[in-house]
Design an enzyme around this catalytic site. Structure first.
Site, PDB file in Angstrom:
ATOM      1  N   VAL A 175      12.695  16.724  26.895  1.00 16.77           N
ATOM      2  CA  VAL A 175      13.885  16.460  26.086  1.00 16.77           C
ATOM      3  C   VAL A 175      13.461  15.748  24.802  1.00 16.77           C
ATOM      4  CG1 VAL A 175      16.134  15.315  25.963  1.00 16.77           C
ATOM      5  CG2 VAL A 175      15.389  16.384  28.101  1.00 16.77           C
ATOM      6  N   GLN A 209       1.605 -10.911  -1.305  1.00 14.61           N
ATOM      7  CA  GLN A 209       0.271 -11.062  -0.744  1.00 14.61           C
ATOM      8  C   GLN A 209       0.188 -12.274   0.187  1.00 14.61           C
ATOM      9  OE1 GLN A 209      -2.994  -9.090  -1.576  1.00 14.61           O
ATOM     10  NE2 GLN A 209      -1.137  -7.887  -1.355  1.00 14.61           N
ATOM     11  N   GLU A 218      -6.481 -13.150  -0.031  1.00 17.64           N
ATOM     12  CA  GLU A 218      -6.983 -13.574   1.274  1.00 17.64           C
ATOM     13  C   GLU A 218      -6.493 -14.947   1.717  1.00 17.64           C
ATOM     14  OE1 GLU A 218     -11.237 -11.868   2.095  1.00 17.64           O
ATOM     15  OE2 GLU A 218     -11.261 -12.967   0.216  1.00 17.64           O
ATOM     16  N   VAL A 264       5.733  13.652  27.761  1.00 17.26           N
ATOM     17  CA  VAL A 264       4.839  14.809  27.777  1.00 17.26           C
ATOM     18  C   VAL A 264       4.018  14.883  26.485  1.00 17.26           C
ATOM     19  CG1 VAL A 264       4.758  17.333  27.851  1.00 17.26           C
ATOM     20  CG2 VAL A 264       6.333  16.098  29.342  1.00 17.26           C
ATOM     21  N   CYS A 317       0.839  -1.202   0.000  1.00 17.00           N
ATOM     22  CA  CYS A 317       0.000   0.000   0.000  1.00 17.00           C
ATOM     23  C   CYS A 317       0.871   1.247   0.000  1.00 17.00           C
ATOM     24  CB  CYS A 317      -0.964  -0.002   1.182  1.00 17.00           C
ATOM     25  SG  CYS A 317      -0.293   0.646   2.735  1.00 17.00           S
TER      26      CYS A 317
END
Length: 1261
Positions: free
Chosen positions: A193, A1121, A1188, A198, A51
């Site tokens: 830093v 795939q 699949e 945070v 993708c």
């Protein structure tokens, strides 16, 4: 001046922190407009992008590694990619690209005591690319550090930097005294830093700090100093720098002095990814005091000292002091700064170890971690000092100090071990609602870690007999280098024209653009004048009446334009695809947490998000709240219709069998976790109610239909455009239509363009995923292993609306037999209606769940008959052309071929013998192996779903523009369609271009689903090209020696139309028969694993796959795939675990909590073989749809783990029959490897269970 290159996460890097730093992005190292960098070229040509959404990150990680190490080792390569995630490729082709830069290192290259380094022979799969085409890597041609910044760094005096924003002030001081003054002035201001602590708090958790202090430029906080008793490191040193310093120190000093360094380094190797370690600070990790820190327990146990400073005061405290009294500890005052950390040398007779267990071995927060240190009286086995610290399990790092005090003076023997474990369990209390993991598992880990410490110390000291230690020794798993890759591809017919690309490993047409960052996704589209950003407001209740919605505070927010509710929908707010509706905006009632109630539009995403948080919704709780399958059964809450398939006489067959077993298995859900979240840009065109929709979707036509219905306009006013999709896997169909309708309603009301890009957290909360399953089965069989009767019930958790759930249940019934002929079979499927977000299509569409159920009862039969699982599989496999249980004829010839080839290529029986021998020699480590066959029926069920169209234009310069209805989402469909057009028109691929998929060029195209994109669109492209060639044929016959351009020019002169379109069985559920599938794919996979019996951790040693895909159009794409699907399947079956609160809120709502496979999780040896070509008359060029099928083969890892656990249980005399659920996490594995430690936990009041249990406040669905 020394220069070092760092990879970092852009989302965590404040711009203010980059003063004086040269920033290089993926666009900066190379582009199609300038030159392609070797990293970009090789990643594309090695087929390392599908993708493409994750590719720029991969490029920059590899590029950074090469700038610092032009000839990296395999270990450095793996470490560099540990912080990157890919959902498409399965990582193998990315590693292929990396390995082309690697040098081979011998195992004796460095000291073995550096830890678990592995240097393997680097074997690259060259059959899919030619290394001769690669341009060489020339370090002299790389970007230089900007001279202006160099001059500034050398000549300009450092000054304090102050940046003031609308809400936040950033201050970067240059001296310690200045920092201390600032901290006294702003005692609540955090020090930033790396922003790894945070930043997430501010970005995702709503924490606000008006002042941020950045001390990274202060010399005192970057100190590196060796002393007589250890090493002092500045608090602002990055974790990567600390890692390098410790590595050098270990090589420099005697082993006896560096045991603390080794233990800290071991934790650093798996702490976060390289990008996090590059910016995260050593001191920040400590001062945050988070229990999830892997460093704090080992640093505290090692008697590290913290050097603190405040105005007018300097002091030194033991690190263990800050954890003395739990979370409320106030040892460090708000005005104090951590300046540096002193790590002592280890002493003679002193040993230190560190441990961790996490949902994923790398780049994952720990479930439990520990640091342990022991000092012996000189020349004895008597404990002089002992430290034990645990983290992860509770809210703060804790010390088992009572245990340690009690054990001082004891001999280091098994009596001490037993007492230590019991004391630890008594002292370290784990509240039942403290964490996300099962409390009993955490307790088991605590004592298991101490036992591992006991063994490690015993084996490296003089205390116990070495032979005893060797037989029990548990070694940490070595990081897999994924160094051996073997691919077997189909050969192209020698007579095939060299210009004909069909059957050749052609690079993805967007591969280079993926690697350069030039590939355009929705959020890359340029801003539209007046564009607004949308943030959804979602329900916080699972089932409730909406009493009121207060938007007053939200509308006062900066930049807010409006709030959109159900009252703003001009026409349809509900879509009735079945009896129960799909809903755009909740109007009077909410039916799940995450349902969209309203949405805020503002001039920026930040403003929209801030305002959305201010919308107040008052609820009245409604009953019942149904979350689990068990609750749905209790309340008889189901979607209609219920489905049943039956063949033979099941009841009569059960009366004639030798044995009957009954069982139950639960299979958890799975999030799509596509790299590009749900994304769309809606642009009103200003007249006739026209709108352009740019959407990341698999189904433009349904988006067009739903948006048109919601706005009350004809579909011809809505133009949906899709260039490419950054991953979908079934999750971008109906859910995307609802979200696009939300954005379109907002655009309609405001007459402005509206952009909606969901955050990862919102995406996971709002959208559903793969359906959780619960299956109950009864199986009748003969003593020789023949299964003659199966009676089963499937319960499918559909969520709050139908979506595709009934169809998923139907497919699970149709594919439940997998590869086996069961003469008498009956199965019901019920779709449960619950108060969870609606579950939807996902790769495999029901087969991964029903197939796992089938293989589970196959294994149960093997246990009961004392035959091997592979023998039971062979006995019951389809062997001749016969009918399936839904009465469709099946020829299993290729199934048998795949099984036999996989047996041979994997050397199954010789490895089985070797594994049995390994398990005899190792008590705490066990290996397992499993081989699983697969029959995967292909088809869309009804003929109208298979229709497709293509539009081909030939321009007068001979170039060709190709359009079709398929969506490029990583499966290479556009590449394959260009290959088809190239063959049919007999021109080079370079002359053919694909622009976009759009409802304006190809109307009414069906979704790109079920691996059918190439089959249906390929035929349409072929039809269009043949139409054009037929028109050109008279011109070609008149001028057979002419060129393509000659023929096209002449055709234009003759007014030949150079534009053409191309165009391309049913199941009776009442009768239980039909032809729902077009053809069958077959495959087999053999996987080998190794488990750690003390922690439940495992590693995937080897996987061999053989797959029948007919005649491959593009083997590079097809193998990618297969591998990508397989690794995604490994995620479903072994690690991707969803957890909800008892109120229906999703806990695992981001990459911190929800772990998909990373590069460390793929098999160390990975072999994929394509069965030699076989004819498939039903698809383009005899190919087969492959997207699949490979997913289910991931369950071979599940059953290999089961085999290893069986070995443990047999050795320990445990009950032979046991149940394992999916995902088979480390917790389940550990619980089923019962021993004295799990017994201790049970005695202490805990209880271990074979299924995944959660505290009362959480539910596993």
């Amino acid at each position: 001046m020394f220069q070092r290159h760092y990879s970092a996460n852009a989302c965590l890097l404040p711009i203010c922190s980059l003063y004086g730093v040269a920033v290089t992005t993926v666009e900066g190292i190379g582009s199609t407009k300038t030159r392609i960098h070797p990293v970009q070229e090789r990643l594309a040509k090695c087929h390392g992008s599908q993708c493409g959404f994750c590719t720029p990150g991969m490029v920059m990680s590899i590029y950074t590694l090469l700038r610092n190490h032009p000839e990296p080792t395999s270990e450095q390569m793996i470490a560099a990619l540990a912080g990157n995630l890919c959902r498409c490729t399965g990582y193998r082709p990315i590693l292929d690209a990396c390995k082309t830069f690697c040098k081979v290192r011998s195992s004796g290259d460095r000291s073995a005591r550096l830890g678990p380094l592995v240097y393997m022979h680097i074997q690259v799969s060259t059959s899919l690319f030619s290394a001769d085409e690669f341009q060489p890597l020339d370090p002299t041609q790389e970007l230089i550090f900007p001279p202006e910044l160099m001059t500034m760094a050398e000549n300009q005096p450092k000054t304090t930097l102050v940046f003031r924003g609308g809400r936040v002030t950033w201050i970067s001081p240059v001296s310690l005294d200045e920092l201390l003054d600032l901290k006294a002035t702003y005692p609540k201001a955090p020090l930033v830093v790396g922003n790894t602590g945070v930043g997430p708090d501010m970005n995702f958790r709503g924490v606000f700090h008006p002042v941020l202090i950045a001390p990274a430029r202060i010399p005192d906080l970057n100190v590196l100093k060796y002393t007589n008793d250890g090493l002092t490191l500045g608090a602002a040193c990055s974790l990567s720098l600390v890692k390098d310093i410790l590595t050098n120190a270990i090589a420099k000093f005697p082993e006896e002095k560096t045991r603390v360094f080794c233990a800290v380094l071991q934790q650093l190797r798996t702490l976060g990814g390289e990008q996090i370690r590059n910016v995260a600070s050593f001191g920040g990790n400590i001062i945050s005091r988070k229990s999830t820190s892997d460093l704090n327990p080992v640093l505290a146990a090692s008697n590290c000292m913290l050097n603190l400073a405040s105005r007018g005061q300097r002091r030194q405290i033991p690190m263990s002091d800050i954890f003395a009294d739990g979370v409320g500890n106030n040892t460090i005052t708000p005005e104090e700064i951590l300046v540096s950390i002193h790590i002592p040398y280890s002493r003679k007779g002193e040993y230190v170890s560190a441990f961790r267990q996490a949902p994923r071995r790398e780049n994952a927060l720990p479930i439990t971690n520990a640091g342990m240190r022991v000092l012996f009286e000189e020349g004895t086995d008597i404990i002089k000092d002992l430290s034990i610290f645990y983290g992860g399990a509770v809210s703060a790092t804790v010390c088992a100090k009572e245990t340690c005090w009690t054990l001082i003076g004891r001999h280091w023997n098994e009596q001490m071990l037993d007492e230590a474990c019991r004391l630890v369990l008594k002292e370290v209390a784990l509240p039942g609602s403290a964490g996300d993991e099962n409390v009993d598992y955490k307790k088991t880990l605590m004592v298991s870690f101490f036992y591992r410490f006991f063994l490690e110390i015993s084996c490296c000291s003089f205390i116990l007999f070495y032979d005893h230690c060797k037989s029990n020794r548990t070694v940490l798993f070595l990081p897999g280098c994924a160094g051996c890759v073997f691919l077997t591809v189909q050969d192209v017919d020698p007579s095939q024209s060299s210009q004909d690309p069909v059957g050749r490993p052609v690079m993805h047409q967007s591969g280079i653009k993926h690697a350069t960052g030039e590939a355009v996704y929705i959020d890359d589209l340029p801003s539209v004048d007046g564009e607004l950003f949308l943030a959804p407001v979602t329900s916080s209740r699972a089932h409730a009446k909406i009493v009121s919605i207060d938007t007053s505070e939200a509308l006062k927010g900066a930049g807010v334009f409006d709030v959109i509710t159900a009252h703003d929908v001009p026409a349809a707010n509900e879509f009735h695809f079945s009896h129960d509706p799909e809903i755009i905006f909740a109007r009077n009632e909410v039916i799940c947490v995450g349902q969209i109630v309203c949405a805020v539009v503002a001039d920026s995403y930040v403003h929209a998000k801030q305002a959305a948080a201010k919308v107040k919704i008052e609820y009245e709780i409604l009953e019942p709240v149904i979350l689990t399958i068990e609750e749905a059964i209790k309340h008889n809450s189901f979607f209609e219709p219920k489905r049943k398939l039956e063949q033979g006489n099941v009841d009569e067959a059960f009366e004639t069998v030798d044995n009957i077993i009954e069982g139950e298995i639960c299979i958890g859900g799975q999030k799509h976790f596509y790299m590009e979240t749900q994304s769309m840009l809606v642009v009103p065109k200003g007249e006739d109610k026209e709108m352009d929709l740019y959407v990341s979707t698999q189904h433009p036509a349904i988006i067009q239909e739903m948006v048109a219905a919601s706005l009350g306009v004809p579909a011809n006013r809505i133009m949906c455009h899709v260039k490419r999709v950054g991953g979908a896997f079934g999750g971008k169909i109906l859910r995307t239509g609802l979200l696009a309708s939300v954005a379109a309603v907002a655009a309609n009301k405001t007459s402005r363009a509206v952009r909606l890009i969901l955050s990862r957290e919102d995406d996971m909360v709002i959208t559903g995923g793969r359906h959780p399953f619960m299956a109950k089965y009864k199986v009748g069989f003969m003593n020789d292993g023949r299964i003659t009767a199966v009676d089963a019930i499937y319960y499918v958790n559909g969520g709050c609306t139908p979506d595709e759930s009934v169809l998923v249940a139907e497919v699970s019934l149709l594919k439940m037999d997998n590869a086996y002929k069961i003469p008498n079979l009956r199965c019901w499927a019920y779709v449960c209606k619950t108060n969870l977000p609606s579950n939807t299509a996902f790769r495999g569409f029901g087969f991964p769940q029903s197939g796992l159920v089938t293989e589970t009862w196959i294994t149960d039969v093997a246990d009961k008959t004392c035959l091997s699982p592979e023998k039971i599989r062979e006995i019951n496999m389809y062997k001749k052309s016969e009918q399936t249980h839904f009465k469709q004829t099946l020829d299993p010839q290729n199934l048998t071929r795949c099984w036999n080839e996989c047996m041979e290529k994997s050397a199954y029986y010789s490895r089985r013998t070797a594994i049995d021998e390994f398990n005899k020699q190792n008590y705490w480590k066990k290996r397992g192996i499993a081989i699983v066959p697969m029959k995967f029926p292909f088809g869309l069920g009804t003929p109208y779903l298979s229709q497709a169209a293509a539009l081909v234009h030939i321009y007068t310069d001979g170039s060709v523009l190709l359009t079709h209805g398929g969506i490029e989402m990583g499966q290479g469909i556009h590449t394959k369609m260009i290959q088809v057009a190239s063959r049919e028109l007999n021109i080079p691929m370079s002359r053919i271009h694909f622009c976009e998929t759009s409802t304006t060029t190809v109307p009414n195209a069906f979704a790109s689903v079920a691996s059918a994109g190439t089959d249906v669109n390929g035929m349409a492209v072929k039809d269009a090209c043949q139409t054009l060639l037929k028109r050109l044929q008279p011109i070609i016959e008149k001028n057979p020696t002419g060129t393509w351009n000659d023929w096209i020019r002449e055709a234009f002169k003759q007014s030949v139309n150079l534009s053409a379109t191309g165009y391309n069985e049913y199941m009776d559920w009442e009768k239980g028969e039909g032809q729902p599938f077009t053809y069958f794919l077959f495959g087999a996979a053999c996987s080998e694993v190794e488990i750690n019996c003390l922690t439940g951790d495992h590693k995937n040693l080897r996987t061999d796959i053989v797959m029948d895909i007919g005649c491959s159009i593009n083997p590079a794409v097809d193998i990618g795939q297969i591998e990508g699907a397989f690794v995604q399947g490994v995620g479903l079956y072994t690690m991707e675990e969803l957890k909800y609160s008892s109120e229906g809120a999703l806990y695992t709502r981001g990459p911190d909590q929800y772990k998909i496979p990373a590069v460390c999780d793929i098999p160390e040896q990975f072999s994929v073989s394509l069965l030699s070509p076989s004819q498939n008359p039903y698809a383009i060029y005899a190919s087969k749809g492959i997207g699949e099928a490979g997913f289910f083969l991931g369950c071979s890892v599940f059953f290999a783990l089961r085999d290893a656990v069986t070995g443990v249980r047999n050795e320990r005399g445990l009950k032979k029959t046991f149940a394992l659920n999916s995902p088979l996490t480390a917790e389940q594995i550990r619980a089923n490897c019962a021993d004295a430690f799990t017994g201790m936990v049970r005695e202490g009041g805990g209880r271990l269970c074979v299924t995944v249990l959660l505290p009362p406040w959480a539910t596993c669905v």
